[in-house]
Design an enzyme around this catalytic site. Structure first.
Site, PDB file in Angstrom:
ATOM      1  N   GLU A  56      24.232  32.642  25.839  1.00 32.44           N
ATOM      2  CA  GLU A  56      25.182  33.618  26.506  1.00 32.44           C
ATOM      3  C   GLU A  56      26.479  33.700  25.211  1.00 32.44           C
ATOM      4  O   GLU A  56      26.832  34.898  25.339  1.00 32.44           O
ATOM      5  CB  GLU A  56      26.102  32.609  27.395  1.00 32.44           C
ATOM      6  CG  GLU A  56      25.253  32.406  28.683  1.00 32.44           C
ATOM      7  CD  GLU A  56      24.929  33.532  29.482  1.00 32.44           C
ATOM      8  OE1 GLU A  56      25.474  34.784  29.389  1.00 32.44           O
ATOM      9  OE2 GLU A  56      23.938  33.696  30.384  1.00 32.44           O
TER      10      GLU A  56
ATOM     11  N   ASN B  85      27.009  37.783  24.274  1.00 34.24           N
ATOM     12  CA  ASN B  85      28.411  38.130  24.449  1.00 34.24           C
ATOM     13  C   ASN B  85      28.643  38.795  22.975  1.00 34.24           C
ATOM     14  O   ASN B  85      29.265  39.846  22.971  1.00 34.24           O
ATOM     15  CB  ASN B  85      29.431  37.190  24.525  1.00 34.24           C
ATOM     16  CG  ASN B  85      29.470  36.918  26.237  1.00 34.24           C
ATOM     17  OD1 ASN B  85      28.771  37.453  26.938  1.00 34.24           O
ATOM     18  ND2 ASN B  85      30.413  35.920  26.400  1.00 34.24           N
TER      19      ASN B  85
ATOM     20  N   ARG C  90      26.456  43.645  34.290  1.00 29.64           N
ATOM     21  CA  ARG C  90      26.845  42.427  33.582  1.00 29.64           C
ATOM     22  C   ARG C  90      27.531  41.582  34.674  1.00 29.64           C
ATOM     23  O   ARG C  90      28.268  42.008  35.529  1.00 29.64           O
ATOM     24  CB  ARG C  90      27.702  42.515  32.610  1.00 29.64           C
ATOM     25  CG  ARG C  90      27.255  43.343  31.132  1.00 29.64           C
ATOM     26  CD  ARG C  90      26.232  42.414  30.502  1.00 29.64           C
ATOM     27  NE  ARG C  90      25.285  43.464  29.675  1.00 29.64           N
ATOM     28  CZ  ARG C  90      23.972  42.975  29.304  1.00 29.64           C
ATOM     29  NH1 ARG C  90      23.799  41.649  29.670  1.00 29.64           N
ATOM     30  NH2 ARG C  90      23.214  43.648  28.579  1.00 29.64           N
TER      31      ARG C  90
END
Length: 146
Positions: free
Chosen positions: A52, A56, A110
């Site tokens: 993650e 990002n 997202r």
């Protein structure tokens, strides 16, 4: 030579914000932590959190350009820390960005759960950002039950 678990180890990895590099970052973090003999749940959780953080940086830091991402891996005792650093657009409101379901890219489907997963799957999460200068995400997790 047997690895002393109390020994400190550190490595750095630099890569471009290309989607394929998420897998490399996640796998590198898992291999780095493996010396602690983590449970399958510990390593799976850690890989998810690192994934993650790297995702990002790949998606949000450089929306229209290429850019570098640094990943610093540190191990001391039974704790592994991964810091993912980008030098992109930064986050205007870190507190808001950490709210579940908040996303700056709803058109790209997202979920807005990245920071929520990072927080849930690690022992410590720290996010620092400055608009126009980039973001640093630091994740720590104790592993191996030692």
């Amino acid at each position: 030579m047997k690895q002393d678990i109390n020994e400190t180890n550190r490595m750095e990895l630099t890569f471009w914000n290309q989607p394929e590099n998420e897998r490399i970052g996640r796998t590198t973090a898992a291999v780095f932590a493996a010396v602690l003999d983590p449970t399958l749940e510990e390593i799976s959780d850690f890989k998810t959190a690192v994934s993650e953080a790297v995702t990002n940086a790949i998606i949000h830091a450089y929306p229209e350009t290429e850019g570098k991402i640094n990943m610093i891996l540190e191990r001391k005792g039974n704790e592994v820390t991964v810091t993912v650093i980008d030098y992109g657009i930064g986050i205007e409101n870190v507190e808001k960005s950490m709210e579940p379901l908040y996303t700056t890219l709803p058109s790209e489907e997202r979920s807005g759960m990245g920071f929520t997963f990072m927080e849930a799957f690690t022992d410590h999460l720290e996010v620092k950002s400055e608009p126009g200068k980039g973001t640093s995400v630091r994740l720590s997790k104790k592993m191996g039950g030692k």
